[in-house]
Enzyme design. Structure first.
Site, PDB file in Angstrom:
ATOM      1  N   CYS A   1      23.650  37.266  55.881  1.00 34.98           N
ATOM      2  CA  CYS A   1      23.685  37.108  54.422  1.00 34.98           C
ATOM      3  C   CYS A   1      22.709  36.011  53.970  1.00 34.98           C
ATOM      4  CB  CYS A   1      25.105  36.768  53.979  1.00 34.98           C
ATOM      5  SG  CYS A   1      25.253  36.646  52.191  1.00 34.98           S
TER       6      CYS A   1
ATOM      7  N   CYS B   1      40.400  48.009  48.145  1.00 43.61           N
ATOM      8  CA  CYS B   1      39.781  46.799  47.598  1.00 43.61           C
ATOM      9  C   CYS B   1      38.441  46.658  48.308  1.00 43.61           C
ATOM     10  CB  CYS B   1      40.660  45.587  47.893  1.00 43.61           C
ATOM     11  SG  CYS B   1      39.991  44.028  47.248  1.00 43.61           S
TER      12      CYS B   1
ATOM     13  N   CYS C   1      40.672  40.947  41.818  1.00 43.25           N
ATOM     14  CA  CYS C   1      41.205  40.174  42.937  1.00 43.25           C
ATOM     15  C   CYS C   1      40.323  38.935  43.040  1.00 43.25           C
ATOM     16  CB  CYS C   1      41.159  40.994  44.229  1.00 43.25           C
ATOM     17  SG  CYS C   1      41.708  40.050  45.683  1.00 43.25           S
TER      18      CYS C   1
ATOM     19  N   ARG D   1      48.151  36.075  47.557  1.00 42.59           N
ATOM     20  CA  ARG D   1      47.907  36.486  48.945  1.00 42.59           C
ATOM     21  C   ARG D   1      47.665  35.277  49.840  1.00 42.59           C
ATOM     22  NH1 ARG D   1      47.442  41.980  48.363  1.00 42.59           N
ATOM     23  NH2 ARG D   1      46.819  42.625  46.271  1.00 42.59           N
TER      24      ARG D   1
HETATM   25 FE1  SF4 Z   1      27.308  35.716  52.020  1.00 42.77          FE
HETATM   26 FE2  SF4 Z   1      29.719  36.171  50.996  1.00 42.77          FE
HETATM   27 FE3  SF4 Z   1      29.404  34.600  53.169  1.00 42.77          FE
HETATM   28 FE4  SF4 Z   1      28.595  33.710  50.817  1.00 42.77          FE
HETATM   29  S1  SF4 Z   1      30.703  34.208  51.401  1.00 42.77           S
HETATM   30  S2  SF4 Z   1      27.436  33.613  52.745  1.00 42.77           S
HETATM   31  S3  SF4 Z   1      27.859  35.605  49.857  1.00 42.77           S
HETATM   32  S4  SF4 Z   1      29.006  36.774  53.037  1.00 42.77           S
END
Ligand code: SF4
Ligand code: SAM
Ligand code: DTB
Length: 357
Positions: free
Chosen positions: A75, A150, A210, A282
């Protein structure tokens, strides 16, 4: 005016009149009011949370939700807690989007083990159009199994939210994560307002929201209260509020943070329950690091859902049989599937906490 009762003089005084509703004319929670809830004696806070929980839910019934990482790692964001951020050396390898048949196999297994909700997470900053289409097919398939759906895919545009709604998506998870004041110490690659915008697109598309956050990141009690006030003041407040305790993953900037006092975690659950009475609260990440007594306190404080299955997205979660044994000891039953659902099985409607595996 803050609706806090004077300190009861008699030891027997019931704390029924402690804050139970926002004090402002607009119905908004002030951070100070939420702090006042946190500051209550532990037993008074739990008592109030239990009262409110019982007004809206069966206190001995919880929902089992299974998570699946459909797109792991790589990411581009810099969320300091997250093992999936490409920039941190955490040992999580970037993978491609999981094929539909594998997702549906995992959903079937989750259902066979007694889950009634299936949450799919992708390590994206935001999905591209064709990726939304691929996830929409997953939503259709999982929904056809009779499971509540979800997904959490990062930032969404309005049309993307509508496409997911069209596929039958029940909930979209997008967390505010922390208070606006602390946020800048955790994430720099997207703003708090970006998150609020996505939540608005989800709400406008008619998908249940959510939205929750993480505690134990080194924030203060006031900053935890700031998160809860933000959530409770969303109009309407989220239908589903995941409260995560930071899972410290070596290689992430937040690894090595002073762990949160466990009772402060329970307080956070209770305050979420009081300020968002009808939400599913949750008990989310961090359960593997909690003992059973602490989890029992979280249920007493108003948590009514857990992630169920040995894995969250990339980190561990308690074994399913250990969870079933705990729920059985506590006399907590698990929600069954909606009998109207197209492929619902009778096994998942079992009324005790034995599980169905
Ligand atoms: Fe990426 Fe989501 Fe992790 Fe942030 S929380 S680094 S956006 S996967
Ligand atoms: N990439 C998407 C996004 O961030 O919007 C969706 C997936 S992201 C992993 C979903 C949520 O998981 C985050 O918002 C955060 O609240 C939670 N999370 C991630 N890493 C965590 C950790 N180490 N401990 C606790 N919660 C975590
Ligand atoms: C949420 O609030 N918690 C879940 C779910 N929504 C997607 C994710 C927890 C992730 C914990 C770290 C990991 O396993 O990678």
């Amino acid at each position: 005016m803050t609706q806090i009762a004077p300190t009861p003089s008699a030891a027997t005084a019931a704390p029924a009149s402690v804050i139970a509703a926002p004090a402002t004319a607009t119905g908004a929670w002030k951070v100070a009011d939420v702090v006042a809830l946190y500051d209550l004696p532990f037993n008074d806070l739990l008592y109030r949370a239990q009262q409110i929980h019982r007004e809206h839910f069966d206190p001995n019934l919880i929902q089992l939700s299974t998570l699946l990482s459909i797109k792991t790692g790589g990411c581009p964001e810099d969320c300091s807690y997250c093992p999936q951020a490409a920039r941190y050396d955490t040992g999580v390898e970037a993978e491609k989007l999981m094929p539909l048949d594998q997702v549906l196999d995992a959903a079937r297994t989750a259902k066979d083990h007694g889950a009634t909700r299936f949450c799919m997470g992708a390590a994206w900053r935001n999905p591209k159009e064709h990726q939304v289409e691929q996830v929409a097919a997953m939503v259709r398939g999982v929904k056809a199994l009779g499971l509540e759906t979800c997904v959490t895919l990062g930032m969404l545009k309005g049309e993307q939210a509508q496409a997911l709604k069209h596929a039958g998506l029940d909930y979209y998870n997008h967390n505010l994560d922390t208070s606006p004041e602390f946020y800048g110490q955790v994430i720099s690659t997207r703003t708090y307002q970006d998150r609020l915008d996505t939540l608005e697109h989800v709400r406008d598309a008619g998908i249940n929201v959510c939205c929750g956050g993480i505690v134990g990141m080194g924030e203060s009690r006031r900053e935890r209260a700031g998160l809860i006030a933000q959530l409770a003041n969303l109009a309407p407040y989220p239908e589903s509020v995941p409260i995560n305790n930071l899972v410290q993953v070596p290689g992430t900037p937040l690894a090595g943070t002073e762990p949160l006092d466990p009772f402060e975690f329970v307080r956070t659950i209770a305050v979420a329950r009081i300020t968002m009475p009808r939400a599913m609260v949750r008990l989310s990440a961090g359960r593997e690091q909690m003992n059973e007594a602490l989890q029992a306190l979280c249920f007493a404080a108003g948590a009514n859902s857990i992630f169920y299955g040995e894995r969250l997205l990339t980190t561990g979660n308690p074994q399913a049989d250990a969870d079933r044994a705990l729920l059985k000891r506590l006399g907590i039953r698990t929600e069954g599937l909606n009998p109207q659902a197209s492929d619902a099985t009778t096994a998942a409607q079992c009324g005790d906490a034995c599980g169905h595996a």
